[in-house]
Write an enzyme that holds these catalytic residues in place. Structure first.
Site, PDB file in Angstrom:
ATOM      1  N   PHE A 109     -11.116   1.478 -12.355  1.00 48.40           N
ATOM      2  CA  PHE A 109     -11.285   2.932 -12.149  1.00 48.40           C
ATOM      3  C   PHE A 109     -12.602   3.307 -11.701  1.00 48.40           C
ATOM      4  O   PHE A 109     -12.839   3.854 -10.606  1.00 48.40           O
ATOM      5  CB  PHE A 109     -10.783   3.959 -13.307  1.00 48.40           C
ATOM      6  CG  PHE A 109     -10.653   5.058 -12.970  1.00 48.40           C
ATOM      7  CD1 PHE A 109      -9.596   5.447 -12.308  1.00 48.40           C
ATOM      8  CD2 PHE A 109     -11.627   5.871 -13.386  1.00 48.40           C
ATOM      9  CE1 PHE A 109      -9.619   6.960 -12.014  1.00 48.40           C
ATOM     10  CE2 PHE A 109     -11.770   7.389 -13.311  1.00 48.40           C
ATOM     11  CZ  PHE A 109     -10.561   7.775 -12.544  1.00 48.40           C
ATOM     12  N   SER A 152      -3.450  12.049 -15.436  1.00 43.87           N
ATOM     13  CA  SER A 152      -4.451  11.921 -15.965  1.00 43.87           C
ATOM     14  C   SER A 152      -4.967  13.583 -16.800  1.00 43.87           C
ATOM     15  O   SER A 152      -4.426  14.219 -16.371  1.00 43.87           O
ATOM     16  CB  SER A 152      -5.815  11.923 -15.005  1.00 43.87           C
ATOM     17  OG  SER A 152      -6.835  12.229 -15.469  1.00 43.87           O
ATOM     18  N   ASP A 209       0.914  -1.126   0.014  1.00 46.19           N
ATOM     19  CA  ASP A 209       0.139  -0.010   0.032  1.00 46.19           C
ATOM     20  C   ASP A 209       1.043   1.272  -0.107  1.00 46.19           C
ATOM     21  O   ASP A 209       1.686   1.474   1.000  1.00 46.19           O
ATOM     22  CB  ASP A 209      -0.767   0.073   1.089  1.00 46.19           C
ATOM     23  CG  ASP A 209      -1.907   0.977   1.175  1.00 46.19           C
ATOM     24  OD1 ASP A 209      -1.612   2.109   0.585  1.00 46.19           O
ATOM     25  OD2 ASP A 209      -2.841   0.926   1.774  1.00 46.19           O
ATOM     26  N   TYR A 231      -9.841  14.879  -7.188  1.00 45.66           N
ATOM     27  CA  TYR A 231      -9.048  13.729  -8.186  1.00 45.66           C
ATOM     28  C   TYR A 231      -8.264  14.730  -9.023  1.00 45.66           C
ATOM     29  O   TYR A 231      -7.073  14.198  -9.393  1.00 45.66           O
ATOM     30  CB  TYR A 231      -9.916  12.992  -8.778  1.00 45.66           C
ATOM     31  CG  TYR A 231      -9.353  12.205  -9.888  1.00 45.66           C
ATOM     32  CD1 TYR A 231      -8.283  11.092  -9.276  1.00 45.66           C
ATOM     33  CD2 TYR A 231      -9.576  12.271 -11.029  1.00 45.66           C
ATOM     34  CE1 TYR A 231      -7.704  10.378 -10.359  1.00 45.66           C
ATOM     35  CE2 TYR A 231      -8.967  11.535 -12.017  1.00 45.66           C
ATOM     36  CZ  TYR A 231      -8.146  10.693 -11.759  1.00 45.66           C
ATOM     37  OH  TYR A 231      -7.374   9.779 -12.526  1.00 45.66           O
ATOM     38  N   GLY A 275     -11.226   2.359 -20.417  1.00 45.36           N
ATOM     39  CA  GLY A 275     -11.998   1.197 -19.913  1.00 45.36           C
ATOM     40  C   GLY A 275     -11.232   0.037 -19.424  1.00 45.36           C
ATOM     41  O   GLY A 275      -9.847   0.077 -19.652  1.00 45.36           O
ATOM     42  N   GLY A 276     -11.739  -1.143 -19.410  1.00 45.50           N
ATOM     43  CA  GLY A 276     -10.806  -2.321 -19.201  1.00 45.50           C
ATOM     44  C   GLY A 276     -10.214  -2.243 -17.640  1.00 45.50           C
ATOM     45  O   GLY A 276      -9.215  -3.104 -17.427  1.00 45.50           O
TER      46      GLY A 276
END
Length: 256
Positions: free
Chosen positions: A192, A141, A61, A154, A188-189
């Site tokens: 998230f 991102s 973590d 975020y 995707g995939g």
């Protein structure tokens, strides 16, 4: 010479699924020895079974600084010199406007996306500089560039990732260590959106309805490309969107 120990070594955080698992697989196929780190050790065991002797799994973590220190200190000799660090561990939680968001969600995003990334980089970077080789690849991102309703903390964490990447590059001037930031758009995939909506599969599926989003393999391919650039080339940042996505127009609130 033992060729196994001369293969480049990559450390990938958040390697149990999505981008991280795809990146670990791509790097292993391209000849890297991979330290795959993530919280879910059972998922990491699947990677180890797929690439026996080539992937070393470590439960981690990134919010736990002592666990990061222990990871670095206890790496087997064949995996000890990290040549590529992929800071992939991260998450989004919630899509509520700031005034209704959960403070605990904000804290977890900051601790994972910012503090965890910083702590892992801090642990790996001195060895890279000492050996005058290495590449730090951060997974940011487009949310760090383009705001959207509900993105609040975020997006702020990913803006931090972009600026931290650039400041690392400034500090590393005069060394051969490279630093890059990958900024994916709609993807995707992975888990998230399931994580963002806390297990609400219907909400998660609606995000991708009628779209052809980026896939984890697209991001893994990008990591491969970055690493394969000539040693004198540093790609600072790559912003990637699927063709079904574009930056939105600025919004205006109008009185009725």
């Amino acid at each position: 010479m033992n060729t196994a120990t001369t293969r480049p070594v990559a450390l990938v955080s958040g390697a149990s699924s999505g981008f991280g698992a795809a990146i670990a697989r791509h790097l292993a196929r391209s000849g890297h020895r991979v330290v795959a780190a993530a919280r879910r050790s059972e998922r990491l065991a699947e990677l180890v079974a797929e690439f026996p002797g080539q992937i070393h799994a470590v439960p981690l973590d990134v919010r736990e600084r002592s666990a990061i220190s222990a990871l670095i200190a206890n790496l087997p000799d064949d995996f000890a010199n990290i040549d590529v660090l992929v800071n992939n561990a991260g998450l989004a939680l919630g899509l509520e406007p700031a005034q209704r968001a959960e403070l605990d969600d904000w804290q977890q995003m900051i601790e994972t996306n910012c503090l965890g990334l910083v702590a892992l980089t801090h642990a790996v970077l001195p060895s890279m500089v000492a050996r005058n080789r290495g590449h730090v690849i951060n997974i940011g991102s487009i949310a760090g560039e383009y705001p959207y309703p509900g993105g609040n903390v975020y997006g702020a964490t990913k803006a931090f990732v972009e600026q931290f990447t650039l400041n690392l590059k400034a500090d590393l001037l005069g060394t051969a260590v490279r630093v890059s930031n990958i900024e994916p758009g709609l993807s995707g995939g992975s888990e998230f959106s399931n994580v963002r909506f806390k297990g609400n599969d219907d909400k998660a599926a609606a995000v991708y309805a009628g779209t052809a989003p980026l896939t984890p393999d697209d991001i893994a391919d990008t990591v491969d490309w970055l690493i394969s650039r000539p040693a004198h080339v540093n790609i600072n940042s790559i912003s990637i969107m699927p063709v079904c996505q574009a930056p939105g127009a600025l919004q205006v609130a109008r009185k009725s």
